[in-house]
Write an enzyme that holds these catalytic residues in place. Structure first.
Site, short mmCIF file in Angstrom:
data_model
loop_
_atom_site.label_atom_id
_atom_site.label_comp_id
_atom_site.label_asym_id
_atom_site.label_seq_id
_atom_site.Cartn_x
_atom_site.Cartn_y
_atom_site.Cartn_z
N ARG A 43 0.85 -1.19 0.00
CA ARG A 43 0.00 0.00 0.00
C ARG A 43 0.89 1.24 0.00
NH1 ARG A 43 -5.41 -1.16 1.61
NH2 ARG A 43 -5.97 -3.00 0.42
N GLN B 118 -0.63 2.25 -6.17
CA GLN B 118 -2.08 2.36 -6.04
C GLN B 118 -2.82 1.87 -7.27
OE1 GLN B 118 -2.91 6.43 -5.00
NE2 GLN B 118 -2.52 6.12 -2.82
N ASP C 21 -3.30 -2.01 -7.27
CA ASP C 21 -3.90 -2.60 -6.08
C ASP C 21 -5.20 -3.32 -6.42
OD1 ASP C 21 -4.89 -3.24 -3.59
OD2 ASP C 21 -4.56 -1.27 -2.71
N SER D 256 -8.09 -3.21 -3.68
CA SER D 256 -8.89 -1.99 -3.67
C SER D 256 -9.89 -1.98 -4.82
CB SER D 256 -7.99 -0.76 -3.76
OG SER D 256 -7.25 -0.60 -2.56
N TYR E 9 -3.75 -1.75 6.60
CA TYR E 9 -4.54 -2.77 7.27
C TYR E 9 -4.50 -2.53 8.77
CZ TYR E 9 -4.01 -5.24 2.83
OH TYR E 9 -4.01 -5.57 1.51
#
Length: 376
Positions: free
Chosen positions: A122, A127, A130, A133, A228
């Protein structure tokens, strides 16, 4: 460099690891792309669409995987699929190694360089890669729609000549990507929304979406710095359970999303809490694949316990295969693009890069990920 996109074999999996849009970009990078016939059917993509984008179509999986340097998949390959992949090839997929440590050893034994996309760090530059996500965003949205479909009342307040219908109360447990989208979707449908998380940093996010934040006041730090949450102390769990128990009695819909990497899902909604809920209330358990946030959840099933409908959600993103495939395939494109040499058009992997060390499970016949070295 040859990149293969086989059809997904896991029952119920409708997504595909590449779309015509991403294939055009791969071809522009000098990659030869081979797609197994019918691979995109679940995502409403035809073989002709793939051919028009520059891919060639293989008649079967063996033909698609033959001599492939890179394999893009959505889910873990079976043993029969592994046997078709050449040694030294790069496998990129959602591999669920925590759920099957033995599979990691199989990748190593087969000489495959396996990358688990759900382990993407992360960090800012990752991004766009990911997959958790992108897929969780859709899952959070679909969770609310599924709740609305089984809830015996309407979500929004309705003022009619016959009287006023009160809005539904929705409680979201776990404010990650899925939780935030669930909050936003429930608000759009007119519900009164509250949410809880062990990370105080999520308070402002919940409030910005119009939700009420519910949390035990504590000095414990829950944020691991990786995006997390960590597991909390027993004292915190006890106090949080007491707070939730009182709040949940008044809720119509509860959506649970809490997961801890490498651990079974924490129990958030106990059997006693379910007993206290209103008849007709609904629980959507997005953690059912990791044991469930509610012990009464049954993976892939909708059950009624004590008058409460409990949905053990299973891979909700695959129920929206067109958008899920589009997002997932872009994640994989963004991952592979920096690894392709501009001059050589071949893989040039920096094995010291944080993105690579975070996702690589195996390399050259050995398990290299710190979490699985020595796994049996």
């Amino acid at each position: 460099m040859r990149l293969a996109v086989p059809k997904e074999r896991l029952e119920g999996e409708t997504r595909v690891a590449a779309t015509p849009d991403t294939i055009k970009k791969l071809v522009a990078l000098g990659v030869e792309v081979v797609v197994e016939t019918g691979a995109g059917a679940g995502a409403r993509i035809s073989d002709e669409d793939y051919k028009a984008a520059g891919a060639s179509i293989a008649a079967d999986e063996a033909s698609a995987l033959k001599d492939a340097d890179v394999i893009f998949k959505v889910r873990t390959p079976g043993d029969d699929e592994l046997a078709l992949i050449k040694r030294g090839a790069m496998l990129v997929a959602i591999l669920n190694p925590y759920g099957d440590n033995a599979q990691v050893q199989k990748y190593a034994a087969a000489g495959i360089n396996a990358f688990a996309m759900e382990f993407m760090p992360r960090i800012s530059r990752a991004q766009s890669m990911d997959v958790l996500s992108s897929q969780s965003n859709l899952a959070g949205y679909k969770a609310v729609l599924d709740a609305a479909s089984v809830f015996p009342r309407a979500f929004p307040m309705m003022m009619t000549a016959a009287g006023t219908i009160a809005p539904a109360r929705v409680f979201v447990m776990g404010v990650g990507v899925a939780g935030l989208q669930a909050i936003a979707t429930a608000k759009r449908l007119g519900a009164i929304v509250s949410a809880t998380d062990v990370r105080d940093a999520t308070r402002e996010q919940v409030q910005s979406l119009g939700g009420t934040f519910i949390m035990v006041e504590t000095d414990e730090v829950a944020d691991t710095g990786t995006g997390y949450a960590k597991e909390m102390s027993e004292d915190y769990k006890r106090r949080q359970a007491e707070l939730v128990a009182e709040h949940i009695k008044k809720q119509d819909v509860v959506i649970t999303t809490a997961l801890i990497p490498g651990r079974p899902a924490p129990v958030l909604v106990s059997e006693e809490m379910v007993k206290s809920m209103k008849p007709g209330a609904v629980i959507i358990d997005l953690a059912a694949e990791r044991g469930g946030n509610c012990p009464l959840s049954e993976l892939g099933k909708t059950v009624v316990k004590y008058g409460v409908t409990i949905v053990g959600a299973e891979n909700l993103a695959q129920s929206l295969p067109v958008d899920a495939s589009a997002l997932y395939s872009r994640n994989l494109l963004n991952f592979i693009t920096p690894l392709i040499g501009k001059e050589s058009k071949a893989l040039e992997i920096n094995w010291e890069d944080e993105i690579i060390t975070g996702t690589a499970l195996t390399r050259d016949g050995a398990v290299v990920h710190a979490a699985f070295k020595g796994a049996n």
